[in-house]
Design a protein around this motif. Structure first.
Motif, short mmCIF file in Angstrom:
data_model
loop_
_atom_site.label_atom_id
_atom_site.label_comp_id
_atom_site.label_asym_id
_atom_site.label_seq_id
_atom_site.Cartn_x
_atom_site.Cartn_y
_atom_site.Cartn_z
N PHE A 34 -25.36 -11.31 -39.63
CA PHE A 34 -26.43 -11.61 -38.68
C PHE A 34 -27.51 -10.53 -38.71
O PHE A 34 -28.70 -10.82 -38.78
CB PHE A 34 -25.87 -11.75 -37.26
CG PHE A 34 -26.95 -11.88 -36.21
CD1 PHE A 34 -27.62 -13.07 -36.05
CD2 PHE A 34 -27.29 -10.80 -35.41
CE1 PHE A 34 -28.63 -13.20 -35.10
CE2 PHE A 34 -28.29 -10.90 -34.46
CZ PHE A 34 -28.96 -12.11 -34.31
N ARG A 35 -27.09 -9.26 -38.65
CA ARG A 35 -28.06 -8.16 -38.65
C ARG A 35 -28.91 -8.16 -39.92
O ARG A 35 -30.10 -7.84 -39.89
CB ARG A 35 -27.34 -6.81 -38.51
CG ARG A 35 -26.86 -6.51 -37.11
CD ARG A 35 -26.24 -5.11 -37.05
NE ARG A 35 -25.97 -4.69 -35.70
CZ ARG A 35 -26.87 -4.15 -34.87
NH1 ARG A 35 -28.12 -4.00 -35.27
NH2 ARG A 35 -26.53 -3.78 -33.67
N GLY A 36 -28.31 -8.53 -41.05
CA GLY A 36 -29.05 -8.54 -42.31
C GLY A 36 -29.90 -9.76 -42.51
O GLY A 36 -30.83 -9.76 -43.32
N ARG A 76 -19.32 -14.53 -50.12
CA ARG A 76 -19.24 -13.14 -50.58
C ARG A 76 -19.63 -13.07 -52.04
O ARG A 76 -19.39 -14.01 -52.80
CB ARG A 76 -17.83 -12.59 -50.40
CG ARG A 76 -17.40 -12.39 -48.97
CD ARG A 76 -16.02 -11.73 -48.91
NE ARG A 76 -15.57 -11.52 -47.54
CZ ARG A 76 -15.01 -12.45 -46.78
NH1 ARG A 76 -14.80 -13.66 -47.27
NH2 ARG A 76 -14.63 -12.17 -45.54
N ILE A 77 -20.21 -11.95 -52.40
CA ILE A 77 -20.42 -11.61 -53.81
C ILE A 77 -19.60 -10.36 -54.02
O ILE A 77 -19.90 -9.31 -53.46
CB ILE A 77 -21.90 -11.40 -54.15
CG1 ILE A 77 -22.69 -12.70 -53.93
CG2 ILE A 77 -22.06 -10.90 -55.58
CD1 ILE A 77 -24.18 -12.58 -54.16
N GLY A 78 -18.54 -10.47 -54.80
CA GLY A 78 -17.57 -9.39 -54.87
C GLY A 78 -16.94 -9.24 -53.50
O GLY A 78 -16.49 -10.22 -52.90
N ASP A 79 -16.93 -8.03 -52.97
CA ASP A 79 -16.39 -7.79 -51.63
C ASP A 79 -17.46 -7.80 -50.55
O ASP A 79 -17.17 -7.54 -49.39
CB ASP A 79 -15.67 -6.43 -51.59
CG ASP A 79 -14.41 -6.43 -52.45
OD1 ASP A 79 -13.79 -7.50 -52.60
OD2 ASP A 79 -14.06 -5.35 -52.99
N GLU A 80 -18.70 -8.07 -50.95
CA GLU A 80 -19.83 -7.97 -50.04
C GLU A 80 -20.08 -9.29 -49.30
O GLU A 80 -20.35 -10.31 -49.93
CB GLU A 80 -21.09 -7.61 -50.84
CG GLU A 80 -22.28 -7.23 -50.02
CD GLU A 80 -22.19 -5.85 -49.41
OE1 GLU A 80 -22.97 -5.57 -48.49
OE2 GLU A 80 -21.34 -5.05 -49.84
N GLU A 129 -31.53 -9.55 -48.41
CA GLU A 129 -31.52 -9.08 -49.80
C GLU A 129 -30.83 -10.05 -50.75
O GLU A 129 -30.89 -9.88 -51.97
CB GLU A 129 -30.90 -7.68 -49.91
CG GLU A 129 -29.46 -7.57 -49.47
CD GLU A 129 -29.29 -7.15 -48.02
OE1 GLU A 129 -28.37 -6.34 -47.76
OE2 GLU A 129 -30.06 -7.61 -47.15
N PHE A 130 -30.20 -11.09 -50.19
CA PHE A 130 -29.51 -12.07 -51.04
C PHE A 130 -30.16 -13.45 -50.97
O PHE A 130 -29.63 -14.41 -51.51
CB PHE A 130 -28.03 -12.16 -50.63
CG PHE A 130 -27.28 -10.89 -50.85
CD1 PHE A 130 -26.80 -10.56 -52.11
CD2 PHE A 130 -27.06 -10.01 -49.80
CE1 PHE A 130 -26.11 -9.38 -52.32
CE2 PHE A 130 -26.37 -8.82 -50.00
CZ PHE A 130 -25.90 -8.50 -51.26
N THR A 131 -31.31 -13.56 -50.31
CA THR A 131 -32.00 -14.85 -50.24
C THR A 131 -32.65 -15.17 -51.59
O THR A 131 -32.81 -14.30 -52.44
CB THR A 131 -33.06 -14.87 -49.13
OG1 THR A 131 -34.01 -13.83 -49.37
CG2 THR A 131 -32.42 -14.69 -47.76
#
Length: 198
Positions: A34-36, A76-80, A129-131
């Protein structure tokens, strides 16, 4: 120990489904996403957009006494953790439609719920950053594609042009307006779509 439903992976994006109880165990990741995803909204200072207000709503949505059928999909991408979407089926006693103004027709008939008629698509977000990678569409489709309900509904701010246009492109239609009972909630447009699996 929680169990997870089957994993779905698309182009390096790992998607997992979680029940309400499992989602509560992921509270920190839910807040991180949410924050991101809502940086500008948080910075606006609107109380409704504050992380604490968002997490209060999340806690209510996942409350064991009222969270029947809750489904969260986390990407998730990897552990993110990079994105999430969630919702639940509306039961006969649902307060989702309180204050709803239907554009056309009888609102009483339109808002009668059975527990199998409507899925409330409550949240869809991807960290900034992932959009631009199609993650939002993958989350949207993963959450809705196998739903047994007849239709889905969501709330979108009329001034959120980017999200609004995206939902219309994805097959949603405006049916009315609603201001939720949450403190400081803005007025939303109500969109619905028919579900393919129904």
């Amino acid at each position: 120990m929680t169990t997870e439903r089957p994993t779905h992976t698309t182009e390096g994006v790992d998607l997992r489904h979680y029940t309400a109880a499992q989602a509560r165990d992921l509270r920190n990741e839910v807040k991180q996403i949410f924050r991101g995803a809502y940086i500008e909204a948080i910075e606006s200072g609107e109380p409704f957009e504050a992380p604490e207000a968002f997490m209060t709503r999340f806690d209510a949505y996942t409350d064991p006494s009222r969270a029947s059928g809750f489904d969260l999909v986390m990407a998730r991408i990897g552990d993110e953790p990079v994105g999430q979407a969630w919702g639940w089926p509306l039961g006969p006693d649902s307060r989702w439609w309180n204050g709803f103004q239907l554009d056309e027709g009888d609102p009483t008939t339109y808002t009668t719920e059975t527990g199998t008629r409507t899925f409330a698509f409550s949240e869809l977000m991807v960290r900034k950053e992932f959009t631009g990678r199609g993650i939002a569409r993958v989350l949207h489709d993963e959450l809705l594609d196998r739903r047994p309900e007849q239709r889905a509904t969501l709330l979108v701010r009329p001034d959120n042009g980017r999200a609004y246009d995206t939902y219309l492109r994805w097959g949603w239609d405006r049916v009315g307006v609603l201001r939720p009972s949450w403190p400081g909630a803005p007025r939303f447009d109500v969109l619905t779509c028919q579900l393919a699996a129904a």
